[in-house]
Design an enzyme around this catalytic site. Structure first.
Site, PDB file in Angstrom:
ATOM      1  N   HIS A 126      59.541 -83.986   5.419  1.00  0.00           N
ATOM      2  CA  HIS A 126      60.008 -84.902   4.371  1.00  0.00           C
ATOM      3  C   HIS A 126      59.595 -86.292   4.814  1.00  0.00           C
ATOM      4  O   HIS A 126      60.057 -86.767   5.869  1.00  0.00           O
ATOM      5  CB  HIS A 126      61.528 -84.823   4.232  1.00  0.00           C
ATOM      6  CG  HIS A 126      62.009 -83.442   3.908  1.00  0.00           C
ATOM      7  ND1 HIS A 126      62.269 -83.017   2.629  1.00  0.00           N
ATOM      8  CD2 HIS A 126      62.257 -82.368   4.707  1.00  0.00           C
ATOM      9  CE1 HIS A 126      62.673 -81.760   2.648  1.00  0.00           C
ATOM     10  NE2 HIS A 126      62.665 -81.336   3.903  1.00  0.00           N
ATOM     11  N   HIS A 147      56.146 -78.506   6.575  1.00  0.00           N
ATOM     12  CA  HIS A 147      57.526 -78.827   6.160  1.00  0.00           C
ATOM     13  C   HIS A 147      57.909 -80.154   6.792  1.00  0.00           C
ATOM     14  O   HIS A 147      58.374 -80.210   7.935  1.00  0.00           O
ATOM     15  CB  HIS A 147      58.470 -77.692   6.595  1.00  0.00           C
ATOM     16  CG  HIS A 147      59.889 -77.852   6.127  1.00  0.00           C
ATOM     17  ND1 HIS A 147      60.745 -76.780   5.974  1.00  0.00           N
ATOM     18  CD2 HIS A 147      60.608 -78.937   5.772  1.00  0.00           C
ATOM     19  CE1 HIS A 147      61.934 -77.210   5.550  1.00  0.00           C
ATOM     20  NE2 HIS A 147      61.874 -78.524   5.431  1.00  0.00           N
ATOM     21  N   GLU A 162      68.776 -71.917   4.520  1.00  0.00           N
ATOM     22  CA  GLU A 162      69.034 -72.839   5.638  1.00  0.00           C
ATOM     23  C   GLU A 162      70.540 -72.769   5.913  1.00  0.00           C
ATOM     24  O   GLU A 162      70.970 -72.322   6.978  1.00  0.00           O
ATOM     25  CB  GLU A 162      68.588 -74.265   5.268  1.00  0.00           C
ATOM     26  CG  GLU A 162      68.788 -75.281   6.389  1.00  0.00           C
ATOM     27  CD  GLU A 162      68.440 -76.717   5.957  1.00  0.00           C
ATOM     28  OE1 GLU A 162      68.363 -76.986   4.741  1.00  0.00           O
ATOM     29  OE2 GLU A 162      68.262 -77.571   6.860  1.00  0.00           O
ATOM     30  N   ASP A 171      60.362 -81.118   9.853  1.00  0.00           N
ATOM     31  CA  ASP A 171      61.381 -81.376   8.826  1.00  0.00           C
ATOM     32  C   ASP A 171      61.626 -82.882   8.640  1.00  0.00           C
ATOM     33  O   ASP A 171      61.032 -83.486   7.750  1.00  0.00           O
ATOM     34  CB  ASP A 171      62.682 -80.624   9.159  1.00  0.00           C
ATOM     35  CG  ASP A 171      63.528 -80.310   7.933  1.00  0.00           C
ATOM     36  OD1 ASP A 171      63.088 -80.600   6.804  1.00  0.00           O
ATOM     37  OD2 ASP A 171      64.638 -79.754   8.102  1.00  0.00           O
ATOM     38  N   ASP A 172      62.498 -83.472   9.449  1.00  0.00           N
ATOM     39  CA  ASP A 172      62.824 -84.907   9.373  1.00  0.00           C
ATOM     40  C   ASP A 172      62.793 -85.440  10.808  1.00  0.00           C
ATOM     41  O   ASP A 172      63.842 -85.672  11.422  1.00  0.00           O
ATOM     42  CB  ASP A 172      64.225 -85.096   8.770  1.00  0.00           C
ATOM     43  CG  ASP A 172      64.306 -84.506   7.367  1.00  0.00           C
ATOM     44  OD1 ASP A 172      63.855 -85.169   6.422  1.00  0.00           O
ATOM     45  OD2 ASP A 172      64.802 -83.373   7.232  1.00  0.00           O
ATOM     46  N   HIS A 227      63.496 -74.791  -0.408  1.00  0.00           N
ATOM     47  CA  HIS A 227      64.365 -74.575   0.749  1.00  0.00           C
ATOM     48  C   HIS A 227      65.311 -73.436   0.371  1.00  0.00           C
ATOM     49  O   HIS A 227      65.926 -73.469  -0.708  1.00  0.00           O
ATOM     50  CB  HIS A 227      65.197 -75.819   1.038  1.00  0.00           C
ATOM     51  CG  HIS A 227      64.434 -76.939   1.692  1.00  0.00           C
ATOM     52  ND1 HIS A 227      63.255 -77.442   1.201  1.00  0.00           N
ATOM     53  CD2 HIS A 227      64.712 -77.658   2.817  1.00  0.00           C
ATOM     54  CE1 HIS A 227      62.841 -78.422   1.997  1.00  0.00           C
ATOM     55  NE2 HIS A 227      63.700 -78.579   2.982  1.00  0.00           N
TER      56      HIS A 227
HETATM   57  N1  HPA Z   1      67.330 -79.398   3.946  1.00  0.00           N
HETATM   58  C1  HPA Z   1      67.645 -79.798   2.717  1.00  0.00           C
HETATM   59  N2  HPA Z   1      67.286 -80.967   2.227  1.00  0.00           N
HETATM   60  C2  HPA Z   1      66.577 -81.787   3.002  1.00  0.00           C
HETATM   61  C3  HPA Z   1      66.228 -81.435   4.282  1.00  0.00           C
HETATM   62  C4  HPA Z   1      66.616 -80.156   4.779  1.00  0.00           C
HETATM   63  O1  HPA Z   1      66.330 -79.730   5.911  1.00  0.00           O
HETATM   64  N3  HPA Z   1      65.543 -82.480   4.794  1.00  0.00           N
HETATM   65  C5  HPA Z   1      65.464 -83.425   3.824  1.00  0.00           C
HETATM   66  N4  HPA Z   1      66.107 -83.008   2.738  1.00  0.00           N
HETATM   67 ZN    ZN Z   2      63.425 -79.685   4.808  1.00  0.00          ZN
END
Ligand code: HPA
Ligand code: ZN
Length: 344
Positions: free
Chosen positions: A22, A20, A203, A281-282, A200
């Site tokens: 991006h 996971h 969350e 994630d990011d 996703h």
């Molecule tokens: N959630 C939703 N969209 C996203 C995320 C995330 O954690 N990271 C990049 N786009």
């Molecule tokens: Zn994500």
């Protein structure tokens, strides 16, 4: 060595997969400045420190606004190659051996950047990572859920000449108000093209969205999934079906999905038999790559060596790799654990 330094060293050497990530979220401020200069794009910050200072979020949307703005510096094929290779260098340093990375084509095509340029740049970075760093990877095309079904279909159409470059599709961006049901037909079409499906879910969105991702999208893997823990029947189902959850602790902390890492649901997920993996994630926006996610969570909730070994095993088990590859890579995790005296 203190117990936590010992566990950190163990985590650092553990072979892992990242499921996971991006790629746009791995754009470090230093590279953002370099690309802004190279491309003559103005950015609303004076310094790298000012960019980092802006990364203070109260929810998902706060982050997304800054994340989409940051992507404006990415224009050429070389930019996308550099972005990808920079991520893989970080990943390799964390002993990530395989990564399945998301990209958001609509973030780029909506700015006039051609779909093919983005894909070719990312694939060039991935090929370099395999050749120079020994890190294998796969590319997942993620639809932006705040846009329409029609736009998602147009994106899937644009992807058709490049289909052999993708392992799957995903669904990201603003969750609440954009349930999985909105993309049921797009996901069915993606599956018919032979692609794996992730989304996703849970969350910020409610457990009902997780049910939809399972029942309507028929996902192969779930991204985040945290709010599943509010629904007993869902917990039992996820355990029974051994659905892989790609959990992202530092993301959850930065986006206020959890108030404190000490209250993160991973220990409860493991206790309930869920197939959990840890991911970044990011990482540029959330303050840490994969090893930081393992180490900081382990420190906060008290994970054992056995549990972090299980999380690494899960990361390969949950990958979209052939069964024989998964088995070989899990054997490497187990060999490492045995050499460290963690497995008998
Ligand atoms: N959630 C939703 N969209 C996203 C995320 C995330 O954690 N990271 C990049 N786009
Ligand atoms: Zn994500």
């Amino acid at each position: 060595m203190t117990p936590s330094a010992d566990l950190d060293a163990y985590i650092a050497g553990l072979p892992k997969a990242e499921l996971h990530l991006h790629i746009e979220g791995s754009l470090e401020p230093e590279l953002m400045f370099e690309l802004a200069r190279r491309n003559g794009v103005a950015i609303p910050y004076d310094s790298v420190e000012a960019v980092r200072a802006a990364y203070d979020f109260s929810n998902l949307q706060d982050f997304l606004d800054i994340y989409y703005a940051g992507a404006a510096v990415l224009l050429t094929r070389q930019d996308f190659e550099d972005l990808a290779f920079a991520y893989f260098q970080r990943a390799a340093a964390d002993n990530v051996r395989h990564a399945e990375i998301f990209f958001d084509p609509q973030t780029h095509t909506d700015r006039g950047v051609p779909f093919g340029l983005v894909v070719e740049g990312l694939i060039a970075g991935m090929d370099r990572a395999k050749a120079e760093l020994g890190v294998s990877s796969g590319l997942i095309l993620s639809f932006l859920r705040h846009l329409t079904e029609e736009e998602a279909f147009a994106t899937l159409d644009a992807a058709k000449p490049y289909l052999h470059h993708f392992i799957g599709v995903g669904l990201d961006s603003s969750e609440v108000g954009h349930p999985p049901s909105k993309f049921q037909r797009v996901f069915a079409a993606a599956r018919d093209l032979g692609l794996k499906l992730c989304a996703h879910a849970g969350e910020e969105g409610p457990p009902a969205y997780v049910h939809e991702a399972l029942d309507l999208l028929h996902i192969d893997r779930m991204d985040h999934g945290n709010r599943s823990m509010e629904d007993e029947a869902l917990i039992e189902r996820l355990a029974r079906e051994q659905m892989t959850l790609t959990v992202c602790p530092l993301s959850n902390l930065k986006l206020c999905v959890v108030d404190d890492l000490k209250n993160h649901p991973v220990p409860q997920m493991l206790r309930r038999g869920l197939h959990v993996t840890l991911n970044s994630d990011d990482p540029s926006y959330f303050g840490g790559y994969v090893n930081d996610n393992y180490s900081r969570l382990a420190e906060a909730v008290g994970l054992t060596h056995e549990q972090v070994t299980q999380l690494a095993r899960n990361s390969f088990e949950g990958a979209f790799l052939p069964e024989a590859d998964k088995a070989a890579r899990i054997a490497e995790v187990d060999a490492y654990a045995r050499s460290a005296g963690v497995l008998g």
